[in-house]
Write a protein that holds these residues in place. Structure first.
Motif, mmCIF file in Angstrom:
data_model
loop_
_atom_site.group_PDB
_atom_site.id
_atom_site.type_symbol
_atom_site.label_atom_id
_atom_site.label_comp_id
_atom_site.label_asym_id
_atom_site.label_seq_id
_atom_site.Cartn_x
_atom_site.Cartn_y
_atom_site.Cartn_z
ATOM 1 N N GLY A 107 -25.838 20.933 4.994
ATOM 2 C CA GLY A 107 -27.125 19.865 4.950
ATOM 3 C C GLY A 107 -26.350 18.638 5.064
ATOM 4 O O GLY A 107 -25.255 18.421 4.851
ATOM 5 N N ALA A 108 -27.246 17.494 5.282
ATOM 6 C CA ALA A 108 -26.674 16.403 5.364
ATOM 7 C C ALA A 108 -28.058 15.156 5.138
ATOM 8 O O ALA A 108 -29.269 15.628 5.531
ATOM 9 C CB ALA A 108 -26.459 15.754 6.993
ATOM 10 N N ALA A 109 -27.710 13.945 4.821
ATOM 11 C CA ALA A 109 -28.854 13.128 4.603
ATOM 12 C C ALA A 109 -28.187 11.872 5.246
ATOM 13 O O ALA A 109 -27.202 11.335 5.328
ATOM 14 C CB ALA A 109 -29.096 12.735 2.958
ATOM 15 N N VAL A 110 -29.386 11.040 5.774
ATOM 16 C CA VAL A 110 -29.276 9.804 6.466
ATOM 17 C C VAL A 110 -30.279 8.853 5.807
ATOM 18 O O VAL A 110 -31.273 8.873 6.370
ATOM 19 C CB VAL A 110 -29.291 9.896 7.851
ATOM 20 N N PRO A 111 -30.316 8.362 4.830
ATOM 21 C CA PRO A 111 -31.015 7.567 3.826
ATOM 22 C C PRO A 111 -31.409 6.294 4.988
ATOM 23 O O PRO A 111 -30.654 5.668 5.629
ATOM 24 C CB PRO A 111 -30.135 7.088 2.741
ATOM 25 N N GLY A 112 -32.602 5.691 4.429
ATOM 26 C CA GLY A 112 -33.157 4.547 5.078
ATOM 27 C C GLY A 112 -34.417 4.348 4.562
ATOM 28 O O GLY A 112 -35.175 4.957 4.018
ATOM 29 N N PHE A 113 -35.241 3.059 4.927
ATOM 30 C CA PHE A 113 -36.427 2.510 4.744
ATOM 31 C C PHE A 113 -37.304 3.589 5.601
ATOM 32 O O PHE A 113 -37.237 3.608 6.891
ATOM 33 C CB PHE A 113 -36.638 1.195 4.945
ATOM 34 N N PHE A 114 -38.491 3.829 4.959
ATOM 35 C CA PHE A 114 -39.572 4.699 5.710
ATOM 36 C C PHE A 114 -39.953 3.788 6.954
ATOM 37 O O PHE A 114 -40.109 4.553 8.177
ATOM 38 C CB PHE A 114 -40.562 5.278 4.757
ATOM 39 N N VAL A 115 -40.159 2.481 6.718
ATOM 40 C CA VAL A 115 -40.641 1.728 7.891
ATOM 41 C C VAL A 115 -39.739 1.661 9.082
ATOM 42 O O VAL A 115 -40.114 1.312 10.140
ATOM 43 C CB VAL A 115 -41.205 0.486 7.436
ATOM 44 N N GLU A 116 -38.535 1.916 8.839
ATOM 45 C CA GLU A 116 -37.642 2.079 10.024
ATOM 46 C C GLU A 116 -37.489 3.443 10.728
ATOM 47 O O GLU A 116 -36.625 3.651 11.663
ATOM 48 C CB GLU A 116 -36.290 1.527 9.522
ATOM 49 N N GLU A 117 -37.923 4.655 10.019
ATOM 50 C CA GLU A 117 -37.746 5.919 10.629
ATOM 51 C C GLU A 117 -38.733 5.752 11.924
ATOM 52 O O GLU A 117 -39.539 5.233 12.057
ATOM 53 C CB GLU A 117 -38.224 6.909 9.634
ATOM 54 N N ASP A 118 -38.481 6.998 12.853
ATOM 55 C CA ASP A 118 -39.227 7.223 13.732
ATOM 56 C C ASP A 118 -39.238 8.566 14.040
ATOM 57 O O ASP A 118 -38.790 9.456 12.973
ATOM 58 C CB ASP A 118 -38.535 6.694 15.062
ATOM 59 N N GLU A 119 -39.923 9.301 15.129
ATOM 60 C CA GLU A 119 -40.230 10.683 15.268
ATOM 61 C C GLU A 119 -38.781 11.440 15.329
ATOM 62 O O GLU A 119 -38.375 12.545 14.746
ATOM 63 C CB GLU A 119 -40.968 10.860 16.524
ATOM 64 N N THR A 120 -37.652 10.965 15.857
ATOM 65 C CA THR A 120 -36.371 11.363 15.968
ATOM 66 C C THR A 120 -35.650 11.487 14.729
ATOM 67 O O THR A 120 -35.369 12.809 14.284
ATOM 68 C CB THR A 120 -35.472 10.631 17.117
ATOM 69 N N SER A 121 -35.616 10.500 13.938
ATOM 70 C CA SER A 121 -34.960 10.715 12.518
ATOM 71 C C SER A 121 -35.817 11.428 11.645
ATOM 72 O O SER A 121 -35.095 12.097 10.690
ATOM 73 C CB SER A 121 -34.944 9.102 12.122
ATOM 74 N N MET A 122 -37.079 11.577 11.640
ATOM 75 C CA MET A 122 -37.721 12.477 10.783
ATOM 76 C C MET A 122 -37.582 13.789 11.125
ATOM 77 O O MET A 122 -37.503 14.532 10.158
ATOM 78 C CB MET A 122 -39.314 11.814 10.651
#
Length: 317
Positions: A107-122
């Motif tokens: 497993g792995a995590a790539v934290p970030g703000f939800f407003v900066e996420e997109d379909e690919t990252s989600m």
């Protein structure tokens, strides 16, 4: 005397084939090494061949018996067919028989703000946090193969402290860990039909290469909130995981805070202790509202700085 029920037999991995995903580093490697020291046959799986070779060398140094079978396999476990191929390959080295225990640490995590996420990252968040374990547990080489072979095996999923709750910065990661909890709850119930036991580990911060990688994208405010989290080494976390599996715990927590959240969000999950879980639950009833208010206050105090950040990123009109 605090254990419940009182007659649980301690699981012994000696002589059993244990399949460990994410076994090239961090928690997975520590779990693999501990199993080797306990006399198990161990197969580790990950993507990076160089790290796998190095991990295998460490396993050989920890070998207890000449007869132990210690192998490594390089596969991408985020894909169903690849996950199946990995477990098939590991089974071939044991006369085609399915492993006795699946310990799914990848497993792995790539934290970030939800407003900066997109379909690919989600979608990648679900691949790296949920499917990377779910495929190994469910494909024909996993639970289905255990059932076919009438093997009373073990399936160990690794969720996260963030499978009990979450904070800002983990919108692409925490949902996957909550999903693993839901999968584990379902599998625990269904696998009773076949004598297969299911366990889920909910670790907090583990000081591993994966933790160092996730900190590169982790928002500053998330780092601030996590400052009070003492964290654990991979070896300490692995020790807590295996002790929980050996005891037969369904939800496994390796520290005080994890046990407080576990007991406070237990639902219909079986207790680990008759009395201690009630004590943990009472402590949570007292301190968790205070902790949550403190976190909320810290986030609100970050609003102005965050607006400046959004402006720099061009996310404000």
């Amino acid at each position: 005397m605090l254990r419940f029920p009182f007659n649980r037999n301690k699981w012994d991995p000696k002589g059993k084939h244990c399949y460990v995903t994410g076994g090239s580093q961090g928690l997975g490697l520590s779990v693999a090494l501990l199993l080797v020291k306990l006399g198990a046959d161990v197969s580790i799986v990950a993507r990076n061949e160089d790290k796998l070779r190095a991990a295998h060398a460490e396993m050989e140094k920890a070998r207890q018996l000449p007869s132990q079978i210690l192998r490594w396999y390089s596969y991408d476990l985020s894909e169903c067919k690849s996950s199946e191929a990995a477990l098939e390959a590991a089974s071939e080295g044991h006369n085609g028989r399915c492993p006795d225990a699946l310990l799914l640490c990848a497993g792995a995590a790539v934290p970030g703000f939800f407003v900066e996420e997109d379909e690919t990252s989600m979608r990648k968040g679900m691949d790296n946090g949920y499917w990377v374990q779910a495929w190994s547990a469910l494909v024909r080489a996993g639970a289905k193969r255990m059932v076919r072979e009438n093997k009373a095996g073990k399936i160990v999923l690794v969720s996260s402290f963030l499978g009990y709750m979450s904070i800002m910065g983990y919108s692409s990661y925490a949902p996957a860990k909550h999903a693993l909890r839901g999968l584990a709850e379902t599998l625990r119930s269904e696998m009773l039909l076949y004598g297969i036991s299911v366990h889920t580990f909910f670790p907090g911060t583990i000081y591993s290469p994966g933790y160092e990688a996730e900190n590169k994208s982790k928002p500053k405010i998330t780092l601030t909130i996590e400052e009070t989290d003492g964290g654990q080494t991979p070896d300490k976390a692995a020790e807590g995981l295996l002790k929980g599996v050996q005891r037969g715990d369904f939800h496994i927590s390796a520290d005080l805070l994890g046990n407080i959240f576990r007991s406070s969000t237990r639902g219909a999950t079986p207790r680990n202790h008759v009395f201690l879980d009630e004590i943990y639950s009472f402590i949570g009833w007292v301190i968790l509202p205070i902790w949550r208010r403190s976190v909320d206050s810290t986030i609100k105090g970050h609003r102005q700085e965050h607006r400046s950040y959004l402006a720099e990123k061009g996310l404000l009109s």
